[in-house]
Design a protein around this motif. Structure first.
Motif, PDB file in Angstrom:
ATOM      1  N   LYS A 117      24.570  34.989  30.320  1.00  0.00           N
ATOM      2  CA  LYS A 117      26.004  34.733  30.892  1.00  0.00           C
ATOM      3  C   LYS A 117      27.019  35.806  30.515  1.00  0.00           C
ATOM      4  N   LEU A 136      22.869  36.999  37.325  1.00  0.00           N
ATOM      5  CA  LEU A 136      23.422  35.672  37.478  1.00  0.00           C
ATOM      6  C   LEU A 136      22.117  35.032  38.570  1.00  0.00           C
ATOM      7  N   ARG A 154      29.350  33.386  38.450  1.00  0.00           N
ATOM      8  CA  ARG A 154      29.311  33.513  39.622  1.00  0.00           C
ATOM      9  C   ARG A 154      30.239  33.478  40.620  1.00  0.00           C
TER      10      ARG A 154
END
Length: 165
Positions: A117, A136, A154
């Motif tokens: 992430k 992602l 995202r």
């Protein structure tokens, strides 16, 4: 007489962190207004406990939030390698399938997902929307219930994509 000093924790970095390393992490968390001091403390923690994944997380966050994107990226890659080795899966995110224990909060698998992430967020900061989107998309397959909160990154990626269109 045995005297124990109790220190209030500013941040809970995880369980099973050796007390001296946790003390360094806590001191760094309390020094966010002094980048050089916080960096020194975290680098010391990394030298003293190179297998402690929370040290890498704290270090890449320090670098990222202080605008040192390249250093943050280097530490993220170190974190991915360490977590993969500890978790027994491939360090290359594009080759990892949902075989690891992603659910356990203090597991190498969870540290791996958080590092991915972070890498996606770094890619966005580097104006590499395609690179961030690939990470992602893979995170969505590895973590379909979004335990790590990648949907926030995202949404930012979608917003940036819409702005550039």
């Amino acid at each position: 007489m045995n005297v124990t000093t109790l220190m209030q924790e500013r941040v809970i970095f995880g369980k099973d962190i050796p007390a001296p390393i946790n003390a360094l992490l806590q001191a760094a968390a309390g020094s966010t207004d002094n980048f050089a001091h916080a960096e020194t403390l975290l680098l010391q923690a990394q030298r003293e406990a190179p297998e402690q994944l929370p040290v890498y997380t704290a270090l890449y966050k320090l670098y990222f939030y202080n605008g040192h994107t390249s250093k943050a990226e280097d530490i993220v890659f170190q974190s991915l390698h360490k977590a993969a080795k500890q978790g027994g899966f491939h360090y290359d995110w594009s080759k990892v399938e949902a075989a690891a224990d992603w659910a356990e909060p203090d597991s190498p698998g969870r540290a791996y997902l958080y590092s991915l992430k972070a890498l996606a967020f770094i890619r966005l900061r580097q104006d590499n929307l395609k690179g961030a989107s690939g990470i992602l998309d893979h995170l969505r397959r590895l973590d379909p219930t979004d335990v790590i909160g990648a949907d926030v990154v995202r949404a930012l990626a979608v917003s940036l994509e819409e702005e550039s269109a």
